[in-house]
Design a protein around this motif. Structure first.
Motif, PDB file in Angstrom:
ATOM      1  N   GLU A 184      75.344  -3.907 -68.385  1.00 37.87           N
ATOM      2  CA  GLU A 184      75.470  -2.758 -67.484  1.00 37.87           C
ATOM      3  C   GLU A 184      74.220  -2.600 -66.633  1.00 37.87           C
ATOM      4  OE1 GLU A 184      76.447   2.063 -67.544  1.00 37.87           O
ATOM      5  OE2 GLU A 184      76.050   0.987 -69.419  1.00 37.87           O
ATOM      6  N   HIS A 185      73.081  -3.136 -67.112  1.00 42.63           N
ATOM      7  CA  HIS A 185      71.853  -3.041 -66.317  1.00 42.63           C
ATOM      8  C   HIS A 185      71.928  -3.925 -65.071  1.00 42.63           C
ATOM      9  CE1 HIS A 185      71.319  -6.455 -69.027  1.00 42.63           C
ATOM     10  NE2 HIS A 185      70.329  -6.902 -68.285  1.00 42.63           N
ATOM     11  N   TRP A 186      72.929  -4.806 -64.999  1.00 34.99           N
ATOM     12  CA  TRP A 186      73.181  -5.560 -63.763  1.00 34.99           C
ATOM     13  C   TRP A 186      74.017  -4.707 -62.801  1.00 34.99           C
ATOM     14  CZ3 TRP A 186      74.121 -11.507 -64.109  1.00 34.99           C
ATOM     15  CH2 TRP A 186      73.147 -12.100 -64.920  1.00 34.99           C
ATOM     16  N   GLU A 187      75.141  -4.255 -63.299  1.00 34.59           N
ATOM     17  CA  GLU A 187      76.037  -3.336 -62.584  1.00 34.59           C
ATOM     18  C   GLU A 187      77.094  -2.898 -63.577  1.00 34.59           C
ATOM     19  OE1 GLU A 187      76.242  -1.176 -59.992  1.00 34.59           O
ATOM     20  OE2 GLU A 187      76.464  -2.708 -58.425  1.00 34.59           O
ATOM     21  N   GLY A 188      77.501  -1.647 -63.502  1.00 37.03           N
ATOM     22  CA  GLY A 188      78.537  -1.153 -64.403  1.00 37.03           C
ATOM     23  C   GLY A 188      79.609  -0.417 -63.631  1.00 37.03           C
ATOM     24  N   PHE A 189      80.597   0.084 -64.355  1.00 33.68           N
ATOM     25  CA  PHE A 189      81.709   0.783 -63.719  1.00 33.68           C
ATOM     26  C   PHE A 189      81.258   2.049 -62.991  1.00 33.68           C
ATOM     27  CE2 PHE A 189      84.186  -1.668 -66.871  1.00 33.68           C
ATOM     28  CZ  PHE A 189      85.173  -2.177 -66.036  1.00 33.68           C
ATOM     29  N   HIS A 190      80.268   2.743 -63.534  1.00 35.13           N
ATOM     30  CA  HIS A 190      79.839   4.014 -62.936  1.00 35.13           C
ATOM     31  C   HIS A 190      79.276   3.789 -61.537  1.00 35.13           C
ATOM     32  CE1 HIS A 190      78.341   8.172 -62.878  1.00 35.13           C
ATOM     33  NE2 HIS A 190      77.235   7.663 -62.354  1.00 35.13           N
ATOM     34  N   THR A 191      78.193   3.028 -61.445  1.00 33.59           N
ATOM     35  CA  THR A 191      77.582   2.798 -60.133  1.00 33.59           C
ATOM     36  C   THR A 191      78.459   1.907 -59.264  1.00 33.59           C
ATOM     37  OG1 THR A 191      76.302   0.979 -61.118  1.00 33.59           O
ATOM     38  CG2 THR A 191      75.213   3.131 -60.892  1.00 33.59           C
ATOM     39  N   GLY A 192      79.092   0.914 -59.877  1.00 37.07           N
ATOM     40  CA  GLY A 192      79.905  -0.014 -59.104  1.00 37.07           C
ATOM     41  C   GLY A 192      81.082   0.655 -58.432  1.00 37.07           C
ATOM     42  N   SER A 193      81.769   1.530 -59.153  1.00 34.32           N
ATOM     43  CA  SER A 193      82.945   2.178 -58.565  1.00 34.32           C
ATOM     44  C   SER A 193      82.541   3.208 -57.512  1.00 34.32           C
ATOM     45  CB  SER A 193      83.793   2.834 -59.660  1.00 34.32           C
ATOM     46  OG  SER A 193      83.099   3.893 -60.294  1.00 34.32           O
ATOM     47  N   GLN A 194      81.400   3.870 -57.690  1.00 34.36           N
ATOM     48  CA  GLN A 194      80.909   4.762 -56.643  1.00 34.36           C
ATOM     49  C   GLN A 194      80.604   3.974 -55.375  1.00 34.36           C
ATOM     50  OE1 GLN A 194      77.621   7.160 -57.992  1.00 34.36           O
ATOM     51  NE2 GLN A 194      78.926   8.483 -59.226  1.00 34.36           N
ATOM     52  N   MET A 195      80.009   2.799 -55.546  1.00 36.82           N
ATOM     53  CA  MET A 195      79.725   1.927 -54.410  1.00 36.82           C
ATOM     54  C   MET A 195      81.006   1.521 -53.699  1.00 36.82           C
ATOM     55  SD  MET A 195      78.372  -1.989 -54.533  1.00 36.82           S
ATOM     56  CE  MET A 195      79.892  -2.367 -55.409  1.00 36.82           C
ATOM     57  N   MET A 196      82.044   1.172 -54.444  1.00 39.42           N
ATOM     58  CA  MET A 196      83.309   0.782 -53.829  1.00 39.42           C
ATOM     59  C   MET A 196      83.918   1.960 -53.056  1.00 39.42           C
ATOM     60  SD  MET A 196      83.147  -2.288 -54.784  1.00 39.42           S
ATOM     61  CE  MET A 196      84.631  -2.950 -54.058  1.00 39.42           C
ATOM     62  N   ALA A 197      83.865   3.146 -53.648  1.00 37.62           N
ATOM     63  CA  ALA A 197      84.390   4.328 -52.963  1.00 37.62           C
ATOM     64  C   ALA A 197      83.641   4.588 -51.662  1.00 37.62           C
ATOM     65  CB  ALA A 197      84.302   5.551 -53.879  1.00 37.62           C
ATOM     66  N   ALA A 198      82.328   4.402 -51.683  1.00 42.14           N
ATOM     67  CA  ALA A 198      81.530   4.615 -50.473  1.00 42.14           C
ATOM     68  C   ALA A 198      81.880   3.612 -49.383  1.00 42.14           C
ATOM     69  CB  ALA A 198      80.041   4.534 -50.808  1.00 42.14           C
ATOM     70  N   GLY A 199      82.509   2.507 -49.769  1.00 43.89           N
ATOM     71  CA  GLY A 199      82.916   1.503 -48.805  1.00 43.89           C
ATOM     72  C   GLY A 199      84.382   1.554 -48.434  1.00 43.89           C
ATOM     73  N   GLY A 200      85.082   2.610 -48.820  1.00 41.41           N
ATOM     74  CA  GLY A 200      86.497   2.731 -48.474  1.00 41.41           C
ATOM     75  C   GLY A 200      87.424   1.941 -49.367  1.00 41.41           C
ATOM     76  N   CYS A 201      86.943   1.501 -50.511  1.00 33.73           N
ATOM     77  CA  CYS A 201      87.758   0.747 -51.466  1.00 33.73           C
ATOM     78  C   CYS A 201      88.320   1.691 -52.517  1.00 33.73           C
ATOM     79  CB  CYS A 201      86.922  -0.348 -52.125  1.00 33.73           C
ATOM     80  SG  CYS A 201      87.807  -1.298 -53.383  1.00 33.73           S
ATOM     81  N   THR A 202      89.633   1.629 -52.733  1.00 32.59           N
ATOM     82  CA  THR A 202      90.284   2.505 -53.701  1.00 32.59           C
ATOM     83  C   THR A 202      90.816   1.768 -54.923  1.00 32.59           C
ATOM     84  OG1 THR A 202      92.303   2.342 -52.377  1.00 32.59           O
ATOM     85  CG2 THR A 202      90.899   4.255 -51.998  1.00 32.59           C
ATOM     86  N   THR A 203      90.829   0.434 -54.884  1.00 33.63           N
ATOM     87  CA  THR A 203      91.205  -0.377 -56.049  1.00 33.63           C
ATOM     88  C   THR A 203      90.391  -1.663 -56.005  1.00 33.63           C
ATOM     89  OG1 THR A 203      93.486   0.442 -55.892  1.00 33.63           O
ATOM     90  CG2 THR A 203      93.091  -1.435 -57.345  1.00 33.63           C
ATOM     91  N   TYR A 204      89.773  -2.008 -57.119  1.00 36.84           N
ATOM     92  CA  TYR A 204      89.025  -3.265 -57.189  1.00 36.84           C
ATOM     93  C   TYR A 204      89.463  -4.027 -58.428  1.00 36.84           C
ATOM     94  CZ  TYR A 204      86.238  -0.573 -60.541  1.00 36.84           C
ATOM     95  OH  TYR A 204      85.857   0.201 -61.607  1.00 36.84           O
ATOM     96  N   PHE A 205      89.323  -5.350 -58.372  1.00 40.47           N
ATOM     97  CA  PHE A 205      89.657  -6.213 -59.499  1.00 40.47           C
ATOM     98  C   PHE A 205      88.353  -6.767 -60.073  1.00 40.47           C
ATOM     99  CE2 PHE A 205      93.950  -7.833 -57.529  1.00 40.47           C
ATOM    100  CZ  PHE A 205      94.378  -6.525 -57.377  1.00 40.47           C
ATOM    101  N   ASP A 206      88.075  -6.422 -61.318  1.00 38.68           N
ATOM    102  CA  ASP A 206      86.832  -6.864 -61.950  1.00 38.68           C
ATOM    103  C   ASP A 206      87.016  -8.238 -62.590  1.00 38.68           C
ATOM    104  OD1 ASP A 206      84.128  -6.524 -62.760  1.00 38.68           O
ATOM    105  OD2 ASP A 206      84.815  -6.055 -64.777  1.00 38.68           O
ATOM    106  N   MET A 207      86.109  -9.152 -62.272  1.00 44.04           N
ATOM    107  CA  MET A 207      86.168 -10.518 -62.794  1.00 44.04           C
ATOM    108  C   MET A 207      85.795 -10.574 -64.272  1.00 44.04           C
ATOM    109  SD  MET A 207      87.265 -12.878 -60.842  1.00 44.04           S
ATOM    110  CE  MET A 207      87.814 -13.067 -59.136  1.00 44.04           C
ATOM    111  N   PRO A 208      86.241 -11.623 -64.977  1.00 42.48           N
ATOM    112  CA  PRO A 208      86.116 -11.633 -66.437  1.00 42.48           C
ATOM    113  C   PRO A 208      84.774 -12.124 -66.967  1.00 42.48           C
ATOM    114  CG  PRO A 208      87.321 -13.570 -65.715  1.00 42.48           C
ATOM    115  CD  PRO A 208      87.072 -12.737 -64.480  1.00 42.48           C
ATOM    116  N   LEU A 209      83.873 -12.585 -66.093  1.00 43.02           N
ATOM    117  CA  LEU A 209      82.605 -13.114 -66.583  1.00 43.02           C
ATOM    118  C   LEU A 209      81.468 -12.155 -66.296  1.00 43.02           C
ATOM    119  CD1 LEU A 209      81.189 -15.726 -64.105  1.00 43.02           C
ATOM    120  CD2 LEU A 209      83.354 -14.600 -63.659  1.00 43.02           C
TER     121      LEU A 209
END
Length: 461
Positions: A70-95
């Motif tokens: 999570e210290h790389w990126e997690g759902f909290h900061t990552g999803s806020q970032m996506m929302a700030a970019g107009g993204c409403t659905t993202y697909f998280d990769m498995p690695l």
């Protein structure tokens, strides 16, 4: 007359067949009316005069490294970032997470974190790695959006590249499951051999890095995957394709009737190898940024509608793994941080090259939804669909700063770049998530979405 939850008035709405000035009525998270002059009362009225209303972006390729990193990126900061970019659905990769999403237990662990922390909707990829073929069916039954594998060395012991036999077995199984296999397509043999040659000679510059990941390595891997797809019947999705020659091979396969789709990323369209030479590690990715001549070819391919979708490949890491003072470029993490800027980038390219905005909506929303089984309720502004929108102003610009970049780590190739447009607001399932530069909900409201099913409100984990 039914009272609406939200009424969007006077917007330039990007519909599947063009831009129309109209109103949108929203009730219980759904689009219930699209027509001019809606007079219903509403709990919230948004005057979108002179603003464009795009379907919320569906970014099929992001790396949020939770759990475990999570210290790389997690759902909290990552999803806020996506929302700030107009993204409403993202697909998280498995690695990059620990554990990687290669079995059902790991999938459910990640899903629980997403349900708890994500500010917008998400889907989850499963992995194909050596030794997990027996887990593929359970992952598919549990709702993964598709599977991901690497044909080049990952540098990640939790998620290793597939050998040819694993790939063939996995593709046969994925075909039977009716899923899509996403591939990072660079030849491990070519790239590893060239890297070893360079390092033995002490050649570790930006030019040397580019030479170790040549276009031919991408083309070889793409061709091999296509051959294997012909044998197994497996549907393919090629991620972050960076060369015109690879697109030529993919186009020929499509013309033979093969079930193949392809994405590229904004960084290959807006930047080129000279930026790696100038900026160093912050612009390192795999495949690498190509020479400017190749970048121009990719833009022409975009204009000619040869890419099916645009995705960010947001791949962040802590600052020390992108140390700009590192002598050996091969030692730095290879990934671009920039998930917030994909829709902005695509609109910028559309403005510059006179591309219709409905193409932007296709590449960033409708086609991703169609390809991955979400089109019953995501990806288009139509009555009955989820009320997912990016509201955009072309009268304002957006210059990237550390203050307005929502990612956990602020170093990005896009820092200082000025877009000729601005994300004014983001609405997900009728909820105003982002408005005027701020996240405006008190707690995460996103949910896990699965192919051909409605969003899972409460999953049993």
């Amino acid at each position: 007359m039914e009272r609406l939850d939200v009424l969007l008035k006077n917007g330039k709405v990007v519909l599947p067949d063009g831009v129309v000035e109209t109103d949108i009525g929203i009730k219980d998270g759904k689009i219930v009316l699209i027509q001019k002059g809606i007079s219903n009362e509403a709990a919230m009225v948004w005057d979108a005069q002179s603003q464009y209303i795009f379907p919320g972006m569906i970014d099929v390729h992001v790396h949020f490294s939770e759990p475990g990193r999570e210290h790389w990126e997690g759902f909290h900061t990552g999803s806020q970032m996506m929302a700030a970019g107009g993204c409403t659905t993202y697909f998280d990769m498995p690695l990059n997470g620990i554990p990687s999403t290669v079995n059902r237990d790991a999938l459910m662990q990640k899903a629980e974190l997403g349900q708890e922390k994500s500010y917008v909707d998400f889907s989850l990829w499963g992995g194909l790695v050596p030794g997990n073929e027996q887990d593929l069916k359970e992952l598919a039954d549990s709702g993964v959006i598709g599977f991901k594998a690497f044909l080049s060395t990952t540098g990640n012991k939790e998620f290793e590249a597939v050998d040819d036999i694993t790939l063939l077995h996995g593709m046969k199984s994925i075909a039977k499951l009716g899923k899509v296999l996403a591939l990072h397509s660079e030849s491990a043999a070519i790239t590893n051999w060239l890297k070893d040659e360079k390092e033995r000679e002490g050649k570790v510059s930006a030019d040397d890095y580019l030479e170790t990941r040549p276009i031919i390595a991408e083309v070889e891997a793409v061709e091999r995957a296509i051959y294997y797809s012909e044998i197994t019947g497996c549907s393919l999705h090629f991620v972050h394709i960076s060369s015109a020659e690879a697109i030529d091979r993919i186009e020929k396969a499509k013309q033979r009737g093969m079930d193949i789709t392809v994405e590229t990323c904004p960084h290959y369209l807006l930047f080129h190898h000279e930026h790696l030479k100038e900026l160093g590690t912050i612009a390192k990715c795999a495949p690498p940024l190509r020479e400017e001549e190749e970048q121009k070819k990719l833009i022409k391919l975009l204009i000619n509608n040869k890419f099916d979708m645009i995705s960010s490949d947001h791949s962040p890491c802590p600052y020390d793994l992108k140390d700009p003072n590192v002598y050996n470029l091969f030692e730095a993490w290879g990934g671009i941080s920039g998930g917030q800027f994909s829709l902005l980038s695509t609109i910028e390219l559309a403005i510059k090259h006179n591309i219709p905005f409905e193409y932007v909506a296709k590449w960033t929303a409708s086609f991703p939804a169609e390809r991955f089984g979400l089109s019953q309720y995501k990806g288009k502004i139509v009555e009955g669909a989820d009320a997912d929108f990016a509201i955009v102003s072309l009268k304002e610009s957006h210059t990237v700063t550390e203050e307005n970049y929502y990612a956990k780590h602020k170093q990005t190739l896009y820092m200082g770049h000025s877009f000729p447009c601005k994300i004014v607001a983001t609405i997900n399932n009728g909820n105003l998530i982002f408005n005027d530069g701020e996240i405006v909900v008190d707690q995460p409201v996103g949910g896990w979405v699965k192919p051909r099913n409605k969003k899972v409100e409460n999953i049993t984990l």
